[in-house]
Design a protein around this motif. Sequence first.
Motif, PDB file in Angstrom:
ATOM      1  N   GLU A   4     -21.438  -7.544 -19.166  1.00  0.00           N
ATOM      2  CA  GLU A   4     -21.004  -8.784 -19.804  1.00  0.00           C
ATOM      3  C   GLU A   4     -21.431  -9.976 -18.961  1.00  0.00           C
ATOM      4  O   GLU A   4     -21.324  -9.933 -17.732  1.00  0.00           O
ATOM      5  CB  GLU A   4     -19.483  -8.777 -19.948  1.00  0.00           C
ATOM      6  CG  GLU A   4     -18.994  -9.758 -20.992  1.00  0.00           C
ATOM      7  CD  GLU A   4     -17.488  -9.804 -21.034  1.00  0.00           C
ATOM      8  OE1 GLU A   4     -16.954 -10.869 -21.371  1.00  0.00           O
ATOM      9  OE2 GLU A   4     -16.851  -8.782 -20.706  1.00  0.00           O
ATOM     10  N   LYS A   5     -21.920 -11.013 -19.602  1.00  0.00           N
ATOM     11  CA  LYS A   5     -22.421 -12.160 -18.847  1.00  0.00           C
ATOM     12  C   LYS A   5     -21.274 -13.039 -18.370  1.00  0.00           C
ATOM     13  O   LYS A   5     -20.439 -13.452 -19.180  1.00  0.00           O
ATOM     14  CB  LYS A   5     -23.395 -12.965 -19.722  1.00  0.00           C
ATOM     15  CG  LYS A   5     -24.709 -12.217 -19.910  1.00  0.00           C
ATOM     16  CD  LYS A   5     -25.837 -13.168 -20.168  1.00  0.00           C
ATOM     17  CE  LYS A   5     -27.166 -12.419 -20.053  1.00  0.00           C
ATOM     18  NZ  LYS A   5     -28.270 -13.228 -20.538  1.00  0.00           N
ATOM     19  N   GLN A   6     -21.257 -13.290 -17.072  1.00  0.00           N
ATOM     20  CA  GLN A   6     -20.231 -14.142 -16.482  1.00  0.00           C
ATOM     21  C   GLN A   6     -20.734 -15.585 -16.429  1.00  0.00           C
ATOM     22  O   GLN A   6     -21.895 -15.805 -16.108  1.00  0.00           O
ATOM     23  CB  GLN A   6     -19.944 -13.683 -15.056  1.00  0.00           C
ATOM     24  CG  GLN A   6     -19.274 -12.328 -14.948  1.00  0.00           C
ATOM     25  CD  GLN A   6     -17.816 -12.382 -15.335  1.00  0.00           C
ATOM     26  OE1 GLN A   6     -17.114 -13.327 -15.001  1.00  0.00           O
ATOM     27  NE2 GLN A   6     -17.356 -11.399 -16.093  1.00  0.00           N
ATOM     28  N   PRO A   7     -19.880 -16.561 -16.746  1.00  0.00           N
ATOM     29  CA  PRO A   7     -20.331 -17.940 -16.565  1.00  0.00           C
ATOM     30  C   PRO A   7     -20.430 -18.269 -15.072  1.00  0.00           C
ATOM     31  O   PRO A   7     -19.593 -17.829 -14.280  1.00  0.00           O
ATOM     32  CB  PRO A   7     -19.255 -18.772 -17.246  1.00  0.00           C
ATOM     33  CG  PRO A   7     -18.051 -17.918 -17.246  1.00  0.00           C
ATOM     34  CD  PRO A   7     -18.506 -16.484 -17.245  1.00  0.00           C
ATOM     35  N   TYR A   8     -21.472 -19.004 -14.681  1.00  0.00           N
ATOM     36  CA  TYR A   8     -21.628 -19.402 -13.274  1.00  0.00           C
ATOM     37  C   TYR A   8     -21.061 -20.804 -13.036  1.00  0.00           C
ATOM     38  O   TYR A   8     -20.301 -21.037 -12.086  1.00  0.00           O
ATOM     39  CB  TYR A   8     -23.105 -19.377 -12.875  1.00  0.00           C
ATOM     40  CG  TYR A   8     -23.344 -20.011 -11.520  1.00  0.00           C
ATOM     41  CD1 TYR A   8     -22.970 -19.353 -10.354  1.00  0.00           C
ATOM     42  CD2 TYR A   8     -23.930 -21.278 -11.418  1.00  0.00           C
ATOM     43  CE1 TYR A   8     -23.167 -19.950  -9.126  1.00  0.00           C
ATOM     44  CE2 TYR A   8     -24.132 -21.864 -10.184  1.00  0.00           C
ATOM     45  CZ  TYR A   8     -23.753 -21.197  -9.041  1.00  0.00           C
ATOM     46  OH  TYR A   8     -23.942 -21.783  -7.826  1.00  0.00           O
ATOM     47  N   PRO A 131     -28.242 -17.807  -9.735  1.00  0.00           N
ATOM     48  CA  PRO A 131     -28.134 -17.965 -11.193  1.00  0.00           C
ATOM     49  C   PRO A 131     -28.860 -19.202 -11.722  1.00  0.00           C
ATOM     50  O   PRO A 131     -29.400 -19.173 -12.830  1.00  0.00           O
ATOM     51  CB  PRO A 131     -26.635 -18.083 -11.433  1.00  0.00           C
ATOM     52  CG  PRO A 131     -25.998 -17.474 -10.248  1.00  0.00           C
ATOM     53  CD  PRO A 131     -26.936 -17.614  -9.109  1.00  0.00           C
ATOM     54  N   ASN A 135     -32.338 -20.866 -15.160  1.00  0.00           N
ATOM     55  CA  ASN A 135     -32.219 -21.956 -16.122  1.00  0.00           C
ATOM     56  C   ASN A 135     -33.516 -22.772 -16.176  1.00  0.00           C
ATOM     57  O   ASN A 135     -33.960 -23.297 -15.157  1.00  0.00           O
ATOM     58  CB  ASN A 135     -31.024 -22.829 -15.704  1.00  0.00           C
ATOM     59  CG  ASN A 135     -30.706 -23.863 -16.757  1.00  0.00           C
ATOM     60  OD1 ASN A 135     -31.434 -24.843 -16.882  1.00  0.00           O
ATOM     61  ND2 ASN A 135     -29.637 -23.638 -17.504  1.00  0.00           N
ATOM     62  N   CYS A 152     -17.793 -22.303 -11.610  1.00  0.00           N
ATOM     63  CA  CYS A 152     -16.567 -21.857 -12.272  1.00  0.00           C
ATOM     64  C   CYS A 152     -15.512 -21.420 -11.261  1.00  0.00           C
ATOM     65  O   CYS A 152     -14.327 -21.384 -11.563  1.00  0.00           O
ATOM     66  CB  CYS A 152     -16.870 -20.685 -13.193  1.00  0.00           C
ATOM     67  SG  CYS A 152     -18.061 -21.107 -14.450  1.00  0.00           S
ATOM     68  N   GLU A 159     -13.384 -25.472 -18.432  1.00  0.00           N
ATOM     69  CA  GLU A 159     -14.565 -25.635 -19.286  1.00  0.00           C
ATOM     70  C   GLU A 159     -14.593 -27.003 -19.967  1.00  0.00           C
ATOM     71  O   GLU A 159     -15.597 -27.714 -19.957  1.00  0.00           O
ATOM     72  CB  GLU A 159     -14.565 -24.502 -20.320  1.00  0.00           C
ATOM     73  CG  GLU A 159     -15.588 -24.681 -21.428  1.00  0.00           C
ATOM     74  CD  GLU A 159     -16.852 -23.869 -21.177  1.00  0.00           C
ATOM     75  OE1 GLU A 159     -16.709 -22.701 -20.797  1.00  0.00           O
ATOM     76  OE2 GLU A 159     -17.959 -24.418 -21.356  1.00  0.00           O
ATOM     77  N   LEU A 176     -23.765 -25.003 -19.794  1.00  0.00           N
ATOM     78  CA  LEU A 176     -23.123 -23.902 -19.073  1.00  0.00           C
ATOM     79  C   LEU A 176     -24.194 -22.899 -18.646  1.00  0.00           C
ATOM     80  O   LEU A 176     -25.034 -22.502 -19.443  1.00  0.00           O
ATOM     81  CB  LEU A 176     -22.098 -23.208 -19.983  1.00  0.00           C
ATOM     82  CG  LEU A 176     -21.260 -22.139 -19.294  1.00  0.00           C
ATOM     83  CD1 LEU A 176     -20.253 -22.756 -18.326  1.00  0.00           C
ATOM     84  CD2 LEU A 176     -20.551 -21.274 -20.323  1.00  0.00           C
ATOM     85  N   GLU A 178     -25.051 -19.148 -17.002  1.00  0.00           N
ATOM     86  CA  GLU A 178     -24.447 -17.829 -16.798  1.00  0.00           C
ATOM     87  C   GLU A 178     -25.057 -17.140 -15.603  1.00  0.00           C
ATOM     88  O   GLU A 178     -26.173 -17.452 -15.183  1.00  0.00           O
ATOM     89  CB  GLU A 178     -24.630 -16.996 -18.071  1.00  0.00           C
ATOM     90  CG  GLU A 178     -23.755 -17.519 -19.197  1.00  0.00           C
ATOM     91  CD  GLU A 178     -24.080 -16.881 -20.533  1.00  0.00           C
ATOM     92  OE1 GLU A 178     -25.214 -16.411 -20.705  1.00  0.00           O
ATOM     93  OE2 GLU A 178     -23.191 -16.873 -21.397  1.00  0.00           O
ATOM     94  N   GLU A 179     -24.306 -16.173 -15.065  1.00  0.00           N
ATOM     95  CA  GLU A 179     -24.757 -15.422 -13.882  1.00  0.00           C
ATOM     96  C   GLU A 179     -26.065 -14.711 -14.180  1.00  0.00           C
ATOM     97  O   GLU A 179     -26.206 -14.145 -15.248  1.00  0.00           O
ATOM     98  CB  GLU A 179     -23.709 -14.381 -13.493  1.00  0.00           C
ATOM     99  CG  GLU A 179     -22.461 -14.962 -12.880  1.00  0.00           C
ATOM    100  CD  GLU A 179     -22.540 -15.126 -11.358  1.00  0.00           C
ATOM    101  OE1 GLU A 179     -23.586 -14.789 -10.774  1.00  0.00           O
ATOM    102  OE2 GLU A 179     -21.568 -15.615 -10.794  1.00  0.00           O
TER     103      GLU A 179
END
Lengths: 179, 407
Positions: A4-8, A131, A135, A152, A159, A176, A178-179
């Motif tokens: 599962e993708k974690q928000p960074y 991370p 981007n 985060c 958020e 946003l 993600e990791e």
Amino acid sequence: MAEEKQPYGLIAQFETPADTLHAAEEVRDAGYSQWDVCSPFPIHGLDKAMGLKNSGVGWFAFIGGVVGFTLGMLMIWYMNAYDYGIIVGGKPMFSPFGAFPPSYELTILLSSFGALFGMLFLNRLPRLHHPLLKNRRFAQATHDKFFVVIECEDPKYSETETRRLLESVGSTHVELVEE
Amino acid sequence: MNASTQSESDNAMDLSKWAKVPGVLIAVGGIGALMGALIPSLREQFAFSWLVAFMFYLSIGLGALFLVMAHHLFDASWSVPIRRYMEHLANLLPWMIVLFIPLAIFAPTIYGWMNLDPHAHHALAAKQPLLSIPGFYVVSILCLGIWWLLASRLRYWSLRQDETGDAECTYKMRLYSYWGIFAYAATVTLGSIMWVKSLNYHWFSTIYGVYYFAGSVWVAAGVVYIIGMILKQQGPLRDVVQPHVFYYIGSILFAFTVFYAYIHFSQYFIIWNANLPEETFWYQMRESGSWMEIGYIIIFGHFFLPFLALLRIDLKMTFWWMFCLGVWGCLMHFCDIAFNVMPLLHPDGFVLHWLDLACLAFMGGLLAKIYLKYLYSSAWYPQKDPRLAESLGIYVPSAAERTGSEA
């Protein structure tokens, strides 16, 4: 991988150094701790705007220097006076004057090692991946755009609130990552 | 700027009660020095005390002259706001000519070799024609004359720049700095050899001129810091001198702390290592009696203490700390000069004679009075220097940027 993708964190783009400096002051005053500013070139006064303290690298350099000096003196005393004493030029077996130049060199060597490795240690380098590097937009940080990044993990992170703050200080794009 | 500097710079202190100090120093020191010069039993002590005081204040002027020339040679922007008061400091050098007169008169009392016949003393014969009576006066006039010329010309063009703002002024100052730095190196070496090193005419040390130079810039950097600090706090330079300027002056002080130690250690180490009697005697003289302790004070007080005290970046910008260090630097430089000069007169150990204090007080008072007069006679900082805006951190767009054209 089905991970599962974690928000960074949130990245906010700015167009000018002045906007970035101003935004950094606002983020600092809002009480964030896990955040950073990325810029293509150094911005004068940014350390103050971010509320950064003097780096701890100096301590590594200082301790490296003290260790180097002590080591140099001990080494020469051990070799020339203790382990295998030789009389040279009618001088004492051990004299701090004769031992000074090599000890001084070792002071410089180990304090520069301290500065280099202390810097890497404090920066948690080397690391293979970050991370932000995924981007596409962030690549502009090496060209002509400025970014404020709030992670985060920051205890004050939320958020919606954090996004609102970044938009209110003049960011042209908040995203946003993600990791 | 940290919080303490900010709050300190906001309230100027009342310094009017100090205004009388130079006059009192001139009167008291002058009477003492005059007595020393006139009473035959005190004459020798007076001559040596005068030499120590002369070399001490000469250091400050020479150090300031070096900093001014370095400013032009590097085309520096950070030191523009502090340039004017350094120029005034360098212009104490012409007054050192007046203060040299007693040395010119009493030279045969101070320099033993003046009374010796070179034909009978090999070490002296080898150093002809430098160590001869005409040599002494020619070198003295040459050194003092060149310093006069450099200091006064550099300030002349700087003041002219205030009026006209012409580029010519900048070029002239660079020209004087360009040949000046070579002339400076030669004359500082010659002067320190002639006036101090020749006290032991047998001795030789090729690093001696650099040694005096290192100590000079070191003590001058401390004085420049203190003057800048006072001028910022009292108002004239409050909005002009940025906090990072003090960090830079502190860094110069730090660099010369290390440089001085490096040079002095090199001199000692080479002599210690070679172990030749014609060189070691100089240090042997300075290891007898309490001169040994003065030597230790120089090692720890001239190097170790300032080295540790200047390591931290925040301390380099803390005014009270740097003030104490600057004053301490003056004390250490006095010890250093005394260590070089006084063992000839007091071989058994360090003696603080009242004539030492009288000569220091007289010269200090006189030079302070002249310096204050200079300070008030012109603008506090260069008014039309092309790099002034840059040094203030103000961005001035070029004409092309203003109109948006590429021309």
